[in-house]
Each structure stands twice: as structure tokens, then as C-alpha cells.
Design a protein around this motif. Structure first.
Motif, mmCIF file in Angstrom:
data_model
loop_
_atom_site.group_PDB
_atom_site.id
_atom_site.type_symbol
_atom_site.label_atom_id
_atom_site.label_comp_id
_atom_site.label_asym_id
_atom_site.label_seq_id
_atom_site.Cartn_x
_atom_site.Cartn_y
_atom_site.Cartn_z
ATOM 1 N N ALA A 8 0.805 -1.221 0.000
ATOM 2 C CA ALA A 8 0.000 0.000 0.000
ATOM 3 C C ALA A 8 0.839 1.273 0.000
ATOM 4 N N LEU A 9 1.803 1.357 0.898
ATOM 5 C CA LEU A 9 2.598 2.572 0.989
ATOM 6 C C LEU A 9 3.408 2.795 -0.290
ATOM 7 N N ALA A 10 3.958 1.728 -0.830
ATOM 8 C CA ALA A 10 4.747 1.850 -2.058
ATOM 9 C C ALA A 10 3.875 2.320 -3.225
ATOM 10 N N ILE A 11 2.669 1.781 -3.343
ATOM 11 C CA ILE A 11 1.769 2.205 -4.423
ATOM 12 C C ILE A 11 1.370 3.657 -4.215
ATOM 13 N N GLN A 12 1.063 4.024 -2.974
ATOM 14 C CA GLN A 12 0.722 5.414 -2.685
ATOM 15 C C GLN A 12 1.877 6.341 -3.099
ATOM 16 N N ASP A 13 3.090 5.960 -2.736
ATOM 17 C CA ASP A 13 4.258 6.779 -3.075
ATOM 18 C C ASP A 13 4.474 6.847 -4.587
ATOM 19 N N TRP A 14 4.338 5.716 -5.280
ATOM 20 C CA TRP A 14 4.539 5.715 -6.724
ATOM 21 C C TRP A 14 3.492 6.564 -7.430
ATOM 22 N N LEU A 15 2.232 6.462 -7.007
ATOM 23 C CA LEU A 15 1.198 7.261 -7.660
ATOM 24 C C LEU A 15 1.436 8.751 -7.425
ATOM 25 N N ARG A 16 1.914 9.095 -6.243
ATOM 26 C CA ARG A 16 2.279 10.497 -5.975
ATOM 27 C C ARG A 16 3.377 10.933 -6.958
ATOM 28 N N VAL A 17 4.389 10.102 -7.155
ATOM 29 C CA VAL A 17 5.502 10.413 -8.064
ATOM 30 C C VAL A 17 5.006 10.530 -9.506
ATOM 31 N N PHE A 18 4.133 9.614 -9.936
ATOM 32 C CA PHE A 18 3.606 9.670 -11.299
ATOM 33 C C PHE A 18 2.781 10.937 -11.541
ATOM 34 N N CYS A 19 2.283 11.565 -10.486
ATOM 35 C CA CYS A 19 1.554 12.831 -10.640
ATOM 36 C C CYS A 19 2.498 13.989 -10.978
ATOM 37 N N TYR A 20 3.772 13.834 -10.699
ATOM 38 C CA TYR A 20 4.742 14.889 -10.965
ATOM 39 C C TYR A 20 5.466 14.723 -12.289
ATOM 40 N N ASP A 21 5.623 13.488 -12.748
ATOM 41 C CA ASP A 21 6.427 13.255 -13.937
ATOM 42 C C ASP A 21 6.067 11.916 -14.561
ATOM 43 N N SER A 22 6.528 11.701 -15.776
ATOM 44 C CA SER A 22 6.345 10.427 -16.467
ATOM 45 C C SER A 22 7.560 9.541 -16.221
ATOM 46 N N TYR A 23 7.317 8.261 -16.174
ATOM 47 C CA TYR A 23 8.380 7.272 -16.000
ATOM 48 C C TYR A 23 8.083 6.092 -16.888
ATOM 49 N N CYS A 24 9.094 5.282 -17.139
ATOM 50 C CA CYS A 24 8.906 4.032 -17.879
ATOM 51 C C CYS A 24 8.461 2.946 -16.905
ATOM 52 N N ALA A 25 7.934 1.874 -17.444
ATOM 53 C CA ALA A 25 7.466 0.758 -16.621
ATOM 54 C C ALA A 25 8.566 0.231 -15.712
ATOM 55 N N ASP A 26 9.796 0.307 -16.167
ATOM 56 C CA ASP A 26 10.934 -0.183 -15.395
ATOM 57 C C ASP A 26 10.993 0.431 -13.994
ATOM 58 N N ALA A 27 10.511 1.635 -13.837
ATOM 59 C CA ALA A 27 10.539 2.291 -12.519
ATOM 60 C C ALA A 27 9.811 1.459 -11.471
ATOM 61 N N MET A 28 8.773 0.765 -11.883
ATOM 62 C CA MET A 28 7.963 -0.010 -10.935
ATOM 63 C C MET A 28 8.636 -1.312 -10.494
ATOM 64 N N THR A 29 9.800 -1.613 -11.036
ATOM 65 C CA THR A 29 10.493 -2.838 -10.605
ATOM 66 C C THR A 29 11.240 -2.617 -9.292
ATOM 67 N N SER A 30 11.192 -1.417 -8.756
ATOM 68 C CA SER A 30 11.832 -1.153 -7.466
ATOM 69 C C SER A 30 10.831 -0.504 -6.518
#
Length: 157
Positions: A8-30
Motif C-alpha cells: 500500500a505505501l509503495a503504491i501510494q508513493d509511486w502514484l504520488r511520483v507519477f503525478c509529478y512526472d512520467s516514468y517508464c514501466a521499469d521504474a515499478m520494478t523497485s
């Protein structure tokens, strides 16, 4: 942490980050698990990305199609294809699939982040309301979290 425990916390953090910028799918492997098992990182990345796309929280901005349904279908097919391409291999042909598209937050994601004040939360603090909303969206889109993989990765390469 069980193998498929909801990060949950990781998804919350990633979605917050995706709101600021675009990333490739590879970002989600960490960041989705603390495990050193790269197969688990790969599996969680594929399943999490699929759920986020299926729930209209992420999209591929440069993907052009006549309608939203077609765009979503193409994006989901792309995420399914990632289950066949190990992002941790040294083969550039293998890993390049993870860099094909830039991924961004949708308007729905931005609204959800705003609704629960995620941008203003201190790092490491989890919004239970946000987590409940994610679970609801996942269930509504037939991609509820479970202890089994949603899309089984192909490790036989």
C-alpha cells in the motif's frame, strides 16, 4: 511480508511520483517490496502496473487511439507483454520492452491524490482512506489484490 502482500505505501508513493512526472514501466520494478528476489520484483511490477492501468490511474500519454477503450486495451496488452520480458536480464533486447512508453498519472489519479491529501502527507505515512479507495477501484475493475499473481510472469527463458 507475504509474497503478494498489498504494498500500500509503495503504491501510494509511486502514484504520488507519477503525478509529478512520467516514468517508464521499469521504474515499478523497485520499491514495491524489500525482497532481494528479482523475480518477485518483476511479478509485483507487472501485477501492480496492470491493476493501475485497469483502474484508470495510469496511462500512456503518447499512445494514440480513436477512443479511451482502445487506448486502455493497448496499454493493458503492453503490460501483459512485460510478463514475458525479464527486466533484470543483461540482454538489452529483453529489457528494452520496459522502456517503450512513458507512463503518467491520469486525471482520476490526480483527483484521488488530491482527495486524500497524499501530496501533503509526510514521507512514510499511509492514508487508510486512499488504501480503501484503491481496493475499491481494483475490485470494481476485476483486478482485486490477492495472494496469487494476476498475470504470471514467464521465467522460462
Amino acid at each position: 511480508m507475504s509474497v503478494y502482500e498489498f504494498p500500500a505505501l509503495a503504491i501510494q508513493d509511486w502514484l504520488r511520483v507519477f503525478c509529478y512526472d512520467s516514468y517508464c514501466a521499469d521504474a515499478m520494478t523497485s520499491g514495491l517490496t524489500n525482497s532481494k528476489d528479482t523475480t518477485l520484483h518483476w511479478q509485483l511490477a507487472v501485477d501492480t502496473l496492470y491493476r493501475l492501468f485497469a483502474s484508470n490511474l495510469l496511462h500512456i500519454p503518447s499512445l494514440k487511439a480513436d477512443d479511451f477503450s482502445t487506448q486502455k486495451s493497448i496499454a493493458l496488452d503492453y503490460i501483459k507483454s512485460l510478463a514475458r520480458h525479464d527486466p533484470f536480464r543483461s540482454d538489452i533486447e529483453e529489457t528494452s520492452h520496459w522502456y517503450l512508453w512513458d507512463i503518467s498519472a491520469t486525471d482520476r489519479c490526480h483527483r484521488l491524490i488530491e482527495k486524500f491529501g497524499i501530496r501533503d502527507l509526510p514521507q512514510g505515512e499511509l492514508s487508510q482512506g486512499f488504501v480503501a479507495a484503491l481496493h475499491s477501484l481494483f475490485a470494481e475493475n476485476q483486478v482485486a489484490w490477492s495472494d496469487q499473481p494476476l498475470i504470471v510472469i514467464n521465467t522460462d527463458q
